[in-house]
Design an enzyme around this catalytic site. Structure first.
Site, mmCIF file in Angstrom:
data_model
loop_
_atom_site.group_PDB
_atom_site.id
_atom_site.type_symbol
_atom_site.label_atom_id
_atom_site.label_comp_id
_atom_site.label_asym_id
_atom_site.label_seq_id
_atom_site.Cartn_x
_atom_site.Cartn_y
_atom_site.Cartn_z
ATOM 1 N N CYS A 127 33.348 36.073 36.483
ATOM 2 C CA CYS A 127 34.793 35.923 36.288
ATOM 3 C C CYS A 127 35.128 34.578 36.901
ATOM 4 O O CYS A 127 35.077 34.430 38.121
ATOM 5 C CB CYS A 127 35.597 37.032 36.967
ATOM 6 S SG CYS A 127 37.376 36.737 36.784
ATOM 7 N N CYS A 161 38.608 34.713 39.134
ATOM 8 C CA CYS A 161 38.725 35.501 40.362
ATOM 9 C C CYS A 161 37.506 36.387 40.464
ATOM 10 O O CYS A 161 36.403 35.883 40.648
ATOM 11 C CB CYS A 161 40.033 36.278 40.428
ATOM 12 S SG CYS A 161 40.472 37.158 38.939
ATOM 13 N N SER A 162 37.657 37.684 40.316
ATOM 14 C CA SER A 162 36.488 38.534 40.509
ATOM 15 C C SER A 162 36.572 39.793 39.657
ATOM 16 O O SER A 162 36.153 40.854 40.087
ATOM 17 C CB SER A 162 36.358 38.908 41.979
ATOM 18 O OG SER A 162 37.561 39.500 42.423
ATOM 19 N N CYS A 163 37.105 39.674 38.442
ATOM 20 C CA CYS A 163 37.159 40.842 37.557
ATOM 21 C C CYS A 163 35.743 41.370 37.359
ATOM 22 O O CYS A 163 34.807 40.607 37.115
ATOM 23 C CB CYS A 163 37.793 40.465 36.220
ATOM 24 S SG CYS A 163 39.520 39.958 36.401
HETATM 25 FE FE FE Z 1 39.138 37.971 37.532
#
Ligand code: FE
Length: 211
Positions: A115, A118-120
């Protein structure tokens, strides 16, 4: 609540939960600190539990999806056409109703998930994301230099193999279906699932190699 966290500078639609996670993490941290100060918990025990969720309990769901796909051609086909429904049929559904897409490794193509913004991460099938997945270095370099990143994870696919990088969003999360290892014809689904690590389902490892 949801609309409070829209980012407007993104080039893809990216609903944001990360701020909510930060709030939650801060509260958890505060609680953990108080309990540790009172001698009620051992912070090392907490770390061990988190580690277990990151590497074992969470990813086991995804490993079962992969093992089913390896064992059942009809399920694999369903996974290709409607991963959200196929995965939900095994009881794993997203926290926020996000959609899933399964990307299949083949002799010609290796898939890698990131991602960039961000950190999906596919929580329902992989549990908690590892720290490196959320790190800026991985998020930027996975796109610019996927082979370099893979080599740091110990993977060196041949130059003839295509590397496809998939950028997750809050609406669409990817699960890599690794290639089934050689010599596993007689194995049942639980034994097959043992061969599928978290990293193999992100694409930074292959199946059959213990994390
Ligand atoms: Fe994300």
């Amino acid at each position: 609540m949801h609309d409070d966290h829209h980012h407007h500078d993104h080039d893809h639609d990216h609903h944001h939960h990360d701020n909510r996670y930060s709030d939650m993490q801060a509260r958890v941290k505060a609680l953990e600190t108080v309990l540790a100060e009172k001698g009620l918990i051992d912070p090392k025990a907490i770390d061990a539990i988190v580690e277990t969720y990151e590497t074992k309990i969470g990813p086991r769901n995804g490993a079962r999806v992969v093992a089913r796909a390896w064992s059942d051609a009809g399920f694999a086909e369903w996974l290709k056409t409607d991963a959200t429904a196929a995965i939900a049929s095994l009881g794993y559904t997203g926290r926020q109703g996000e959609h899933m897409r399964a990307v299949f490794n083949t002799p010609d193509t290796h898939n890698l998930v990131v991602c960039t913004l961000c950190s999906c991460y596919p929580w329902a099938v992989l549990g908690l994301p590892p720290v490196w997945y959320k790190a800026p270095a991985y998020r930027s370099r996975a796109v610019i230099d996927p082979r370099g990143v893979l080599s740091e994870f110990g993977l060196t696919p041949p130059e003839t193999k295509k590397i496809r990088v998939w950028d997750s969003t809050a609406e669409l999360r990817y699960l890599v279906i690794p290639e089934r290892p050689e010599g596993t014809d007689g194995l049942g689904e639980e034994a097959l699932a043992d061969l599928v690590s978290r990293d193999a389902m992100i694409g930074t490892a292959v199946a059959g190699v213990k994390p």
